[in-house]
Structures are given as structure tokens and as C-alpha cells.
Write a protein that holds these residues in place. Structure first.
Motif, PDB file in Angstrom:
ATOM      1  N   SER A 188      40.358   4.820  33.062  1.00 50.56           N
ATOM      2  CA  SER A 188      39.989   6.089  34.015  1.00 50.56           C
ATOM      3  C   SER A 188      40.388   7.279  33.390  1.00 50.56           C
ATOM      4  CB  SER A 188      40.530   5.806  35.100  1.00 50.56           C
ATOM      5  OG  SER A 188      40.191   6.664  36.169  1.00 50.56           O
ATOM      6  N   LEU A 189      41.555   7.462  32.875  1.00 49.36           N
ATOM      7  CA  LEU A 189      42.078   8.838  32.176  1.00 49.36           C
ATOM      8  C   LEU A 189      41.268   9.291  30.944  1.00 49.36           C
ATOM      9  CD1 LEU A 189      45.827   8.363  32.663  1.00 49.36           C
ATOM     10  CD2 LEU A 189      44.712  10.203  33.788  1.00 49.36           C
ATOM     11  N   ILE A 190      41.013   8.467  30.268  1.00 50.76           N
ATOM     12  CA  ILE A 190      40.356   8.906  29.011  1.00 50.76           C
ATOM     13  C   ILE A 190      38.817   9.039  29.072  1.00 50.76           C
ATOM     14  CG2 ILE A 190      40.219   8.522  26.603  1.00 50.76           C
ATOM     15  CD1 ILE A 190      42.864   7.175  26.693  1.00 50.76           C
ATOM     16  N   GLY A 191      38.383   8.138  30.186  1.00 58.13           N
ATOM     17  CA  GLY A 191      36.744   8.130  30.232  1.00 58.13           C
ATOM     18  C   GLY A 191      36.252   6.984  29.424  1.00 58.13           C
ATOM     19  N   PHE A 192      36.807   6.020  28.896  1.00 59.30           N
ATOM     20  CA  PHE A 192      36.132   4.702  28.284  1.00 59.30           C
ATOM     21  C   PHE A 192      35.032   4.243  29.137  1.00 59.30           C
ATOM     22  CE2 PHE A 192      40.323   4.226  25.485  1.00 59.30           C
ATOM     23  CZ  PHE A 192      39.901   5.408  24.787  1.00 59.30           C
ATOM     24  N   GLU A 193      34.119   3.682  28.515  1.00 61.95           N
ATOM     25  CA  GLU A 193      32.911   3.057  29.056  1.00 61.95           C
ATOM     26  C   GLU A 193      33.473   1.708  29.514  1.00 61.95           C
ATOM     27  OE1 GLU A 193      28.215   2.572  28.962  1.00 61.95           O
ATOM     28  OE2 GLU A 193      29.312   2.154  27.353  1.00 61.95           O
ATOM     29  N   VAL A 194      33.426   1.265  30.722  1.00 59.63           N
ATOM     30  CA  VAL A 194      33.956  -0.315  31.127  1.00 59.63           C
ATOM     31  C   VAL A 194      32.668  -1.074  31.145  1.00 59.63           C
ATOM     32  CG1 VAL A 194      34.655  -1.497  32.981  1.00 59.63           C
ATOM     33  CG2 VAL A 194      35.679   0.684  32.766  1.00 59.63           C
ATOM     34  N   THR A 195      32.598  -2.069  30.326  1.00 61.66           N
ATOM     35  CA  THR A 195      31.647  -3.032  30.226  1.00 61.66           C
ATOM     36  C   THR A 195      32.144  -4.193  30.463  1.00 61.66           C
ATOM     37  OG1 THR A 195      32.066  -3.234  27.796  1.00 61.66           O
ATOM     38  CG2 THR A 195      30.597  -1.305  28.517  1.00 61.66           C
ATOM     39  N   PRO A 196      31.272  -5.461  30.160  1.00 60.69           N
ATOM     40  CA  PRO A 196      31.690  -6.800  30.044  1.00 60.69           C
ATOM     41  C   PRO A 196      32.760  -7.070  29.140  1.00 60.69           C
ATOM     42  CG  PRO A 196      29.316  -6.828  30.673  1.00 60.69           C
ATOM     43  CD  PRO A 196      29.818  -5.383  30.439  1.00 60.69           C
ATOM     44  N   ALA A 197      32.778  -6.374  27.992  1.00 56.59           N
ATOM     45  CA  ALA A 197      33.415  -6.705  26.961  1.00 56.59           C
ATOM     46  C   ALA A 197      34.779  -6.098  27.203  1.00 56.59           C
ATOM     47  CB  ALA A 197      33.128  -5.982  25.450  1.00 56.59           C
ATOM     48  N   THR A 198      35.035  -4.964  28.042  1.00 58.28           N
ATOM     49  CA  THR A 198      36.241  -4.535  28.431  1.00 58.28           C
ATOM     50  C   THR A 198      36.982  -5.435  29.499  1.00 58.28           C
ATOM     51  OG1 THR A 198      35.091  -2.340  28.350  1.00 58.28           O
ATOM     52  CG2 THR A 198      37.257  -2.468  29.593  1.00 58.28           C
ATOM     53  N   VAL A 199      36.158  -6.097  30.258  1.00 54.42           N
ATOM     54  CA  VAL A 199      36.544  -7.091  31.224  1.00 54.42           C
ATOM     55  C   VAL A 199      37.263  -8.264  30.345  1.00 54.42           C
ATOM     56  CG1 VAL A 199      36.198  -8.608  33.209  1.00 54.42           C
ATOM     57  CG2 VAL A 199      35.293  -6.339  32.897  1.00 54.42           C
ATOM     58  N   ILE A 200      36.612  -8.763  29.530  1.00 58.95           N
ATOM     59  CA  ILE A 200      36.960  -9.794  28.781  1.00 58.95           C
ATOM     60  C   ILE A 200      38.332  -9.656  27.859  1.00 58.95           C
ATOM     61  CG2 ILE A 200      36.533 -11.287  26.921  1.00 58.95           C
ATOM     62  CD1 ILE A 200      33.365 -11.209  27.525  1.00 58.95           C
ATOM     63  N   GLY A 201      38.381  -8.281  27.272  1.00 59.47           N
ATOM     64  CA  GLY A 201      39.410  -7.862  26.762  1.00 59.47           C
ATOM     65  C   GLY A 201      40.835  -8.001  27.595  1.00 59.47           C
ATOM     66  N   LEU A 202      40.542  -6.967  28.748  1.00 63.11           N
ATOM     67  CA  LEU A 202      41.511  -7.109  29.783  1.00 63.11           C
ATOM     68  C   LEU A 202      42.248  -8.586  30.026  1.00 63.11           C
ATOM     69  CD1 LEU A 202      43.222  -5.254  31.734  1.00 63.11           C
ATOM     70  CD2 LEU A 202      41.376  -5.606  33.402  1.00 63.11           C
ATOM     71  N   LEU A 203      41.547  -9.403  30.340  1.00 65.10           N
ATOM     72  CA  LEU A 203      42.080 -10.901  30.477  1.00 65.10           C
ATOM     73  C   LEU A 203      42.652 -11.263  29.236  1.00 65.10           C
ATOM     74  CD1 LEU A 203      38.980 -12.587  32.657  1.00 65.10           C
ATOM     75  CD2 LEU A 203      41.071 -11.535  33.462  1.00 65.10           C
ATOM     76  N   THR A 204      42.426 -11.073  28.103  1.00 61.53           N
ATOM     77  CA  THR A 204      42.980 -11.408  26.797  1.00 61.53           C
ATOM     78  C   THR A 204      44.379 -11.042  26.785  1.00 61.53           C
ATOM     79  OG1 THR A 204      40.749 -11.565  25.900  1.00 61.53           O
ATOM     80  CG2 THR A 204      42.701 -11.770  24.279  1.00 61.53           C
ATOM     81  N   ILE A 205      44.469  -9.629  26.980  1.00 61.96           N
ATOM     82  CA  ILE A 205      45.909  -9.179  26.675  1.00 61.96           C
ATOM     83  C   ILE A 205      46.858  -9.669  27.612  1.00 61.96           C
ATOM     84  CG2 ILE A 205      44.795  -6.998  25.871  1.00 61.96           C
ATOM     85  CD1 ILE A 205      45.426  -5.772  28.648  1.00 61.96           C
ATOM     86  N   LEU A 206      46.483 -10.161  28.949  1.00 59.97           N
ATOM     87  CA  LEU A 206      47.532 -10.636  29.702  1.00 59.97           C
ATOM     88  C   LEU A 206      48.117 -11.862  29.109  1.00 59.97           C
ATOM     89  CD1 LEU A 206      45.302 -10.640  33.197  1.00 59.97           C
ATOM     90  CD2 LEU A 206      47.132  -9.022  32.216  1.00 59.97           C
ATOM     91  N   GLY A 207      47.419 -12.624  28.259  1.00 61.10           N
ATOM     92  CA  GLY A 207      48.319 -13.852  27.565  1.00 61.10           C
ATOM     93  C   GLY A 207      49.334 -13.245  26.656  1.00 61.10           C
ATOM     94  N   PHE A 208      48.927 -12.296  26.021  1.00 57.34           N
ATOM     95  CA  PHE A 208      49.818 -11.794  25.019  1.00 57.34           C
ATOM     96  C   PHE A 208      51.011 -11.159  25.676  1.00 57.34           C
ATOM     97  CE2 PHE A 208      51.582  -7.901  22.968  1.00 57.34           C
ATOM     98  CZ  PHE A 208      51.927  -8.563  21.619  1.00 57.34           C
ATOM     99  N   SER A 209      50.848 -10.395  26.858  1.00 59.59           N
ATOM    100  CA  SER A 209      51.878  -9.719  27.383  1.00 59.59           C
ATOM    101  C   SER A 209      52.957 -11.012  27.969  1.00 59.59           C
ATOM    102  CB  SER A 209      51.515  -8.951  28.613  1.00 59.59           C
ATOM    103  OG  SER A 209      52.573  -8.496  29.385  1.00 59.59           O
ATOM    104  N   LEU A 210      52.350 -12.188  28.576  1.00 58.37           N
ATOM    105  CA  LEU A 210      53.073 -13.188  29.056  1.00 58.37           C
ATOM    106  C   LEU A 210      53.952 -13.768  27.953  1.00 58.37           C
ATOM    107  CD1 LEU A 210      53.768 -14.976  31.478  1.00 58.37           C
ATOM    108  CD2 LEU A 210      51.640 -16.219  30.829  1.00 58.37           C
ATOM    109  N   TYR A 211      53.204 -14.053  26.903  1.00 59.95           N
ATOM    110  CA  TYR A 211      53.842 -14.723  25.749  1.00 59.95           C
ATOM    111  C   TYR A 211      55.359 -13.843  25.299  1.00 59.95           C
ATOM    112  CZ  TYR A 211      55.133 -15.495  20.898  1.00 59.95           C
ATOM    113  OH  TYR A 211      55.655 -15.977  19.715  1.00 59.95           O
TER     114      TYR A 211
END
Length: 379
Positions: A188-211
Motif C-alpha cells: 500500500s505504501l509503495i503502490g505496488f500493483e496487487v494481482t493474483p500473483a501477489t496473493v499467491i506470493g503472500l500465501l507462500t511467504i507464510l510458510g517460510f516465516s512459520l518455518y
């Protein structure tokens, strides 16, 4: 850092980290509430017009294509992006939903002004294509992503509660929510475009943080096993030691994970000009940095505060403090004598002789041997 001797007192200054993460989350929430997100065409719907980047006068730039679009309709395109490289590169123009007449008008203007070269090697209006995107498709993607996120968080909470304990599960859950809010706030701050790829990437990083969080918690559990019966360290000190012992592993893991993501970002943006790869890499890189920081500086301090609410751990900390106070008092008493006082000095020397005899080492006032020692003991 590699030895993990506890040089970084992360847990001891956890209030500072709470202020840092609290301020960061507040800024992100404020940005999402005021500025919002830059949703792509997949979420808002609209029309996309695509044409080859090779024209009759050479390479067609995104700026030039947007100028022709604005001249034709009297309003600018929302976005112009170059995709691909070389002879296969194309220009994509995205805007609000256009009717058939407006699409035809834009196509004719692009053909006349830019002359995009088609597969025949000659400028052709057939080389310019258009497609309409419905906003309902992006809404369905968002709904499915929220369902997946809810199921993921529930599964994570149950797993950690059973494998560790509920307080570790609560600390990990708060850390995951922090990662989600901060990553979304950065977009939101930088203004990156939010696309379906963004949503997929967001779900992906949760696994890394949890690990990374699970790795630290596993070491904390190892260091605190049987701690309630000991008075050497408090729970916070044992957790901080575990944090230091896994610190290099956390940093190395995040670095190894960030390198291919950077490669994906460079290849997607500089070489291929692929928007999907760029958006996927951006959210993963942001989430990786935020995830490793929160797993180190937020998850373990939260766990310590949750644990210290238990009276058993508070009592154990009191016993540790009492033991250390006694040791400090004894050390002060042993050092509190006047070397000019003959009686005190004689008592100290007698104590030293007793210690030396018990340890079978020469005492301080042993008579020196004349000449060089032979190395043989007299019988």
C-alpha cells in the motif's frame, strides 16, 4: 554469532522491539485505510489492448503508446507495460472497461501512429488484440485466498499447540499476522500493483516465516527442558540463548531464500519484462525480510512474556535472583578484609593453604628450591 554465546540481548530489550513493530503495524494499517491498494485489472476489471513492440519506425515505448491512447479517447490508460524481449516483446495497455466503438478507435489510432509489425513482417491492424477482464474473477481469487489463509492459520495453531504448547502457538500466530499486515502495508505504501500473483506470493511467504519460528521455538524448548527445577537461568535468559544459537541459521536461511527471489526479480523485470514474475518476486522478497525479522525479534519475546504470566516461571525467576544475590553477597564478604590486618591476613592464608592441600597444588609460601630443579622427587 556462529557460536551463539548469547551476545545479543534481544529478549531483554523486547519492549523496544514491541514499540518498533507496533509503530510499523500502525503505519501499515493507516496506509491501507487512507491510501488503499493499487489493484490490478484482474481485481477491478477493464480492457487490455496488446500490440507488438516493434513498429514501422522502430521500437515502440510504453510512453508513446500511452500518448496515442490518450489522444484517441481523451483519457489516459491506467497502465502501459512492456512484456518480453527482442522481436517477441509486446506492449500491454490497460484501462477501464471500453465498449466496442472505443476499442476500435484505439486500435485504429495505434495502427496509424505506431504501425505495429505483425507476423507477416508488415504493419497490420490485426496485430493489435484486445481482451475484456471481469472484476468477478479477481473477487473469486480473493475469496478463495482468504479461505486458504483461514484454514492455514487454523492448522498452524493446532499443530503448534499440540507439538509445543498453546503459548507457543499464540506467539507464532501473532507473528504470522504481523507478517501479513506489514507485507500488505508495504504494498500500500509503495503502490505496488496487487494481482493474483501477489496473493499467491503472500500465501507462500507464510510458510517460510512459520518455518523459521518453529526452528527457534524448538531450540527454546530444548534449552528450557527441566528449567523449573534449576536456578542457573530464567526462562527469558534460556530463550535468549536459544535465539542466539539459531540466529545464524535464521540469517543464512533467509539469505539463501532471498537469492533465488532476487534472481527471479531480475530475470522477470530486466530480461523478460514479465509482470507476473515481477509481482511474485516482490511480495516474496518483502515477506522474506519481514518474516525473518519478526521470527527473531518478535516471536520469542512474545513467548517469554506469555510464559512469565505463569506463577511457576515467576517463582523460578525469583529463585534465580535470590541465588545470584547470595553469591554476590558471599563474594563481597570474601573480598571485605584489610590486608594490613595481621589476624585477617593469617586467616586468609590458612584458608588458602587448606584449599591448596585439598587441590594437591603448591601453596603460595612454598620455599623456593635453590638451583635448577631436577624434575625428580626425593624419597
Amino acid at each position: 554469532m556462529y557460536v551463539g554465546s548469547g551476545v545479543f540481548n534481544v529478549v531483554g530489550v523486547r519492549k523496544r522491539w514491541y514499540l518498533f513493530f507496533g509503530a510499523l503495524v500502525l503505519v501499515c494499517i493507516a496506509s491501507m485505510g487512507v491510501k488503499g491498494f493499487n489493484f490490478g485489472i484482474d481485481f477491478e476489471g477493464g480492457t487490455q489492448i496488446q500490440l507488438p513492440a516493434n513498429g514501422k519506425s522502430g521500437q515502440i515505448t510504453e510512453e508513446r503508446a500511452k500518448e496515442v491512447f490518450a489522444d484517441a479517447l481523451g483519457k489516459p490508460a491506467d497502465e502501459a507495460q512492456k512484456v518480453g524481449s527482442g522481436v517477441s516483446s509486446t506492449i500491454q495497455l490497460r484501462s477501464d472497461t471500453l465498449d466496442a466503438a472505443e476499442v476500435a478507435k484505439v486500435k485504429q489510432a495505434l495502427f496509424q501512429e505506431l504501425g505495429p509489425i505483425g507476423t507477416s513482417g508488415q504493419p497490420s491492424v490485426q496485430a493489435i488484440s484486445d481482451s475484456a477482464v471481469s472484476a468477478s474473477w479477481g473477487g473469486e481469487i480473493s475469496r478463495q485466498a482468504l479461505i486458504a489463509l483461514g484454514v492455514f492459520l487454523l492448522a498452524v495453531t493446532l499443530f503448534l499447540a499440540l507439538y509445543f504448547d498453546p503459548r507457543m502457538a499464540a506467539a507464532a500466530l501473532v507473528t504470522l499476522l504481523n507478517d501479513i499486515v506489514v507485507t500488505a502495508g508495504v504494498y500500500s505504501l509503495i503502490g505496488f500493483e496487487v494481482t493474483p500473483a501477489t496473493v499467491i506470493g503472500l500465501l507462500t511467504i507464510l510458510g517460510f516465516s512459520l518455518y523459521d519460528t518453529v526452528v527457534v521455538f524448538d531450540k527454546v524448548r530444548e534449552n528450557t527442558r527441566g528449567l523449573l527445577g534449576l536456578t542457573r537461568r530464567t526462562y527469558g535468559e534460556a530463550a535468549n540463548l536459544a535465539l542466539n544459537q539459531t540466529l545464524m541459521r535464521s540469517f543464512n536461511t533467509s539469505l539463501i531464500a532471498a537469492l533465488p527471489i532476487l534472481g527471479l526479480l531480475v530475470i522477470g523485470y530486466l530480461l523478460l519484462g514479465s509482470g507476473t514474475l515481477q509481482e511474485l518476486a516482490l511480495v516474496q522478497l518483502t515477506g522474506t525480510v519481514v518474516g525473518v525479522l519478526s521470527s527473531v525479534a518478535l516471536a520469542t519475546p512474545l513467548l517469554v512474556d506469555f510464559k512469565m504470566r505463569d506463577p511457576k516461571y515467576r517463582q523460578q525467576a525469583d529463585r534465580v535472583a535470590s541465588r545470584r544475590a547470595n553469591q554476590a553477597r558471599k563474594a563481597a564478604e570474601n573480598d571485605d578484609f584489610d590486608p594490613n590486618d595481621e589476624d585477617a591476613l593469617a586467616a586468609e592464608l590458612r584458608k588458602e593453604r587448606a584449599y591448596a592441600a585439598a587441590a594437591s597444588v603448591p601453596a603460595r609460601n612454598q620455599k623456593a628450591h635453590k638451583g635448577r630443579p631436577s624434575g625428580k622427587r626425593k624419597r
